[in-house]
Design a protein around this motif. Structure first.
Motif, PDB file in Angstrom:
ATOM      1  N   ILE A  28       1.836  -1.623  -3.200  1.00 38.60           N
ATOM      2  CA  ILE A  28       0.641  -1.632  -2.347  1.00 38.60           C
ATOM      3  C   ILE A  28      -0.381  -2.641  -2.875  1.00 38.60           C
ATOM      4  O   ILE A  28      -0.953  -3.437  -2.113  1.00 38.60           O
ATOM      5  CB  ILE A  28       0.034  -0.214  -2.267  1.00 38.60           C
ATOM      6  CG1 ILE A  28       0.956   0.716  -1.472  1.00 38.60           C
ATOM      7  CG2 ILE A  28      -1.364  -0.243  -1.644  1.00 38.60           C
ATOM      8  CD1 ILE A  28       0.619   2.188  -1.619  1.00 38.60           C
ATOM      9  N   GLN A  87      -5.412   2.339   1.616  1.00 43.36           N
ATOM     10  CA  GLN A  87      -5.237   0.897   1.751  1.00 43.36           C
ATOM     11  C   GLN A  87      -5.004   0.493   3.197  1.00 43.36           C
ATOM     12  O   GLN A  87      -5.544  -0.511   3.675  1.00 43.36           O
ATOM     13  CB  GLN A  87      -4.046   0.437   0.903  1.00 43.36           C
ATOM     14  CG  GLN A  87      -3.745  -1.059   0.974  1.00 43.36           C
ATOM     15  CD  GLN A  87      -4.755  -1.899   0.213  1.00 43.36           C
ATOM     16  OE1 GLN A  87      -5.498  -1.386  -0.603  1.00 43.36           O
ATOM     17  NE2 GLN A  87      -4.784  -3.193   0.494  1.00 43.36           N
ATOM     18  N   TYR A  88      -4.195   1.274   3.929  1.00 40.53           N
ATOM     19  CA  TYR A  88      -3.761   0.858   5.265  1.00 40.53           C
ATOM     20  C   TYR A  88      -4.334   1.726   6.393  1.00 40.53           C
ATOM     21  O   TYR A  88      -3.991   1.500   7.555  1.00 40.53           O
ATOM     22  CB  TYR A  88      -2.232   0.881   5.333  1.00 40.53           C
ATOM     23  CG  TYR A  88      -1.576  -0.052   4.336  1.00 40.53           C
ATOM     24  CD1 TYR A  88      -1.779  -1.425   4.404  1.00 40.53           C
ATOM     25  CD2 TYR A  88      -0.764   0.451   3.316  1.00 40.53           C
ATOM     26  CE1 TYR A  88      -1.191  -2.285   3.478  1.00 40.53           C
ATOM     27  CE2 TYR A  88      -0.166  -0.402   2.388  1.00 40.53           C
ATOM     28  CZ  TYR A  88      -0.385  -1.757   2.474  1.00 40.53           C
ATOM     29  OH  TYR A  88       0.197  -2.609   1.563  1.00 40.53           O
ATOM     30  N   ARG A 131       3.746  -4.055   1.569  1.00 40.46           N
ATOM     31  CA  ARG A 131       3.706  -2.785   2.295  1.00 40.46           C
ATOM     32  C   ARG A 131       5.100  -2.256   2.612  1.00 40.46           C
ATOM     33  O   ARG A 131       5.365  -1.058   2.451  1.00 40.46           O
ATOM     34  CB  ARG A 131       2.901  -2.963   3.585  1.00 40.46           C
ATOM     35  CG  ARG A 131       2.756  -1.677   4.389  1.00 40.46           C
ATOM     36  CD  ARG A 131       1.819  -1.860   5.562  1.00 40.46           C
ATOM     37  NE  ARG A 131       1.617  -0.606   6.297  1.00 40.46           N
ATOM     38  CZ  ARG A 131       0.763  -0.447   7.301  1.00 40.46           C
ATOM     39  NH1 ARG A 131       0.012  -1.478   7.695  1.00 40.46           N
ATOM     40  NH2 ARG A 131       0.642   0.729   7.917  1.00 40.46           N
ATOM     41  N   GLU A 191       6.727   1.268   1.535  1.00 40.58           N
ATOM     42  CA  GLU A 191       7.217   2.220   2.530  1.00 40.58           C
ATOM     43  C   GLU A 191       8.669   2.614   2.268  1.00 40.58           C
ATOM     44  O   GLU A 191       9.058   3.763   2.530  1.00 40.58           O
ATOM     45  CB  GLU A 191       7.069   1.629   3.930  1.00 40.58           C
ATOM     46  CG  GLU A 191       5.619   1.557   4.389  1.00 40.58           C
ATOM     47  CD  GLU A 191       5.452   0.838   5.709  1.00 40.58           C
ATOM     48  OE1 GLU A 191       6.459   0.258   6.202  1.00 40.58           O
ATOM     49  OE2 GLU A 191       4.330   0.821   6.240  1.00 40.58           O
ATOM     50  N   TYR A 220      -1.667   4.648  -0.306  1.00 41.82           N
ATOM     51  CA  TYR A 220      -1.197   4.041   0.947  1.00 41.82           C
ATOM     52  C   TYR A 220      -2.179   4.341   2.075  1.00 41.82           C
ATOM     53  O   TYR A 220      -2.548   3.447   2.855  1.00 41.82           O
ATOM     54  CB  TYR A 220       0.192   4.586   1.292  1.00 41.82           C
ATOM     55  CG  TYR A 220       0.795   3.980   2.541  1.00 41.82           C
ATOM     56  CD1 TYR A 220       1.610   2.853   2.463  1.00 41.82           C
ATOM     57  CD2 TYR A 220       0.534   4.513   3.793  1.00 41.82           C
ATOM     58  CE1 TYR A 220       2.150   2.287   3.599  1.00 41.82           C
ATOM     59  CE2 TYR A 220       1.066   3.955   4.936  1.00 41.82           C
ATOM     60  CZ  TYR A 220       1.875   2.828   4.836  1.00 41.82           C
ATOM     61  OH  TYR A 220       2.400   2.262   5.980  1.00 41.82           O
TER      62      TYR A 220
END
Length: 614
Positions: free
Chosen positions: A88, A147-148, A93, A97, A144
């Motif tokens: 990350i 961040q996203y 990404r 994942e 995660y």
């Protein structure tokens, strides 16, 4: 193996340098970027090694082999969390994942993962279910999500936390989990995994209203455990943990609890956590022993006799046999450098504002980074492979050391899911707003329950300190607190201050003044349109829950839990319109959560939940 080596050659030739990192001191921005990108190459290679196997997408934990072309195909749960967070941080990404998807797929329905697995066949390798690695996977999901802005892994994280909280103890700690080696629950509450879970609980409490109450309460209990059980204020450092079977402190004092404590709790708060870094730095036993530790070591790291300075997992540099808890010898102790732990120290020093020190530590770690072939970019777990009195430390390149080098170079704090900006109080000098509307919600002859409105902060409020007069008497994560140990029929004043991760402290709230009940007095703590209810202290070990309905009731049932234990249910005894139930087996500080089911003119009603502290 041929394909793996070809991939490495291609990746080496195509290596693209990332954005220059915010560095200074003894490691340049270019050197940091180079080291970070080399570390990424190694992590990618370790992830690609699992392709075509049962646990494809996970990251091979060690660059180790049974023999030529015969790798040890083991993936540790903790390492998967570190790798996912490192991916990350590096903007990979899809790589992150792959890890998170597979870990979500293999999560037990109850919420745990085993400590490690064979990735070639998907079987368990270390048949233990430890809270620490499980919480780290929840931490990776948090990173995660932050961040996203993507919540796809939140259900996985919540299951992991719920499973972990099944090991909650009366002292607020979360115990270690379960071991297949003994087919029993672990007897310890380690400082390390209680540090792990604290901020993760707070985060998910803040984003999931269904978990807010239980997670904030659990986080408050964990903080109390860390502050009151395992922090040693005489020397300003954390101890290793608490043995729940013997009620004794773990005599071992590993390094990691101190930099992790700083990263999770901040530099200050209930205690001066930042002072633990000074303790580690200045511990200078010659030789290092448990009574007079030594963590910082300067050792040769290559055949040319060049030296490397870093920090050992252990406190001793005496060369002695090491034994496990069962008396089996597990190698020898001795001076070593724990490269993963040295990265912890770097990041903690950066948070403290000592940028040059943080950079100098990273420079030392990079001395052992692999420079070619399959080892390109990897960082060994330890320099010498000694026993740290828990296990023999590996010397192979590994995910944990390599991933943590990325985190320390990029100044990413996994405990909060935030980048540190500029060092020193995480770059944040803005204090939270003052807590408002401080009120006394209930009282007894020896305790007071308080509540207040939440503060706000430019980054985020991390907790509250409760003061009785000028003395701090509680540290909590949410907006309620119980203050115990008070004197009957005595007036007290309370205020509350908010704090953030950088240690900034708000101004005080409004003052709440209260006089405790006389000893043995019920006090009518809870008055509603339907009833007056409360608890009368009968003795040091007994209390009586009572309720007096405004309209005579045909029946009243009481439900209660003592210290978070199992729910007990009783039909109360009516005495001249007041219904009572005696609770026995209490001790000072015992907490009773109680509520009622009562009849009123035919229909049945449930009351709110109340809390009494003995």
């Amino acid at each position: 193996m041929k394909m793996r080596k070809l991939f490495l050659i291609l990746m080496t030739s195509l290596l693209v340098f990332g954005v220059a990192l915010p560095m200074g001191g003894k490691v340049s921005a270019d050197a940091a970027s180079d080291a970070s990108n080399r570390a990424l190459v190694w992590l990618k290679t370790q992830q690609d090694a699992t392709a075509g196997y049962a646990f494809e997408g996970l990251v091979d934990s060690f660059e180790d082999f049974w023999g030529p072309n015969n790798p040890k195909q083991i993936v540790y749960t903790y390492d998967q969390a570190v790798a996912a967070i490192a991916f990350i941080v590096k903007g990979e990404r899809s790589r992150a994942e792959q890890v998170l998807n597979k870990m979500r797929d293999i999560q037990d329905p109850s919420g745990f993962w085993l400590n490690s697995y064979w990735y070639n066949n998907g079987f368990g390798e270390e048949i233990r279910k430890h809270v620490g690695p499980v919480v780290w996977m929840a931490m990776a999901a948090m990173a995660y999500e932050k961040q996203y802005n993507d919540t796809r892994y939140r259900p996985m994280a919540l299951k992991a936390l719920d499973w972990s909280l099944s090991y909650k103890k009366a002292n607020g700690s979360i115990a270690g989990g379960w071991s297949g080696w003994s087919n029993s629950d672990e007897p310890w509450s380690s400082t390390e995994h209680n540090i792990d879970i604290y901020r993760v609980l707070q985060y998910y409490a803040s984003v999931d209203s269904s978990k807010a109450a239980s997670y904030n309460s659990a986080a408050s209990g964990v903080k109390t455990f860390l502050d009151n059980y395992v922090w040693d204020d005489s020397v300003k450092r954390f101890k290793g943990g608490w043995k729940n079977d013997t009620n004794l402190i773990d005599p071992k004092i590993p390094l990691d609890v101190n930099p992790w404590g700083v990263l999770a709790l901040g530099l200050s708060g209930t205690h001066n956590y930042g002072a633990s870094l000074t303790y580690v730095e200045n511990a200078s036993g010659t030789p290092g022993t448990l009574a007079n530790p030594r963590y910082k070591q300067t050792l040769t790291y290559n055949d040319a006799g060049n030296t490397l300075t870093g920090y050992d997992f252990d406190w001793t540099d005496e060369v002695l046999p090491a034994y496990d808890d069962n008396g089996n010898q597990i190698g020898n102790t001795g001076a070593d450098v724990w490269l993963e732990g040295s990265a912890f120290m770097s990041l903690a020093y950066y948070l403290q504002g000592n940028v040059s020190k943080a950079d100098a530590i990273n420079t030392e770690i990079i001395k052992k980074q692999g420079t070619s072939g399959a080892s390109l970019g990897g960082i060994p777990y330890s320099l010498k492979g000694t026993s740290n009195s828990y296990w023999v430390m590996a010397q192979q390149n590994c995910v944990s050391s390599t991933g943590w080098l990325i985190l320390s170079l990029h100044r990413f704090n996994p405990f909060t899911g935030q980048y540190l900006t500029g060092g020193g109080n995480t770059g944040d000098t803005t204090a939270p707003t003052s807590p408002a509307n401080l009120t006394v919600t209930s009282k007894t002859d020896s305790a007071v329950n308080l509540s207040w409105s939440a503060s706000t902060d430019n980054v985020g409020v991390t907790g509250y300190f409760v003061y009785r007069g000028t003395q701090q008497v509680a540290s909590v994560a949410d907006t309620t607190a119980t203050v115990t140990g008070l004197t009957p029929s005595t007036a007290y004043t309370f205020t509350v201050k908010a704090t953030d991760a950088a240690g900034n402290l708000s101004s005080a709230s409004n003052t709440a003044t209260v006089t405790t009940n006389p000893i043995g007095g019920g006090g009518g703590d809870h008055v509603t349109a339907d009833f007056t209810a409360g608890v009368t202290r009968l003795s040091s070990t007994e209390a009586s829950i009572y309720i007096t309905p405004v309209t005579s009731a045909l029946y009243v049932d009481v439900h209660y839990k003592v210290n978070g234990g199992p729910q007990l249910n009783y039909r109360m005894i009516n005495s001249s319109g007041t219904w009572k139930q005696t609770v026995s087996g209490l001790s000072a500080g015992s907490s009773i959560e109680y509520w009622f089911t009562y009849e009123k003119s035919g229909p049945q009603y449930d009351s709110a939940h109340y809390t009494y502290v003995q």
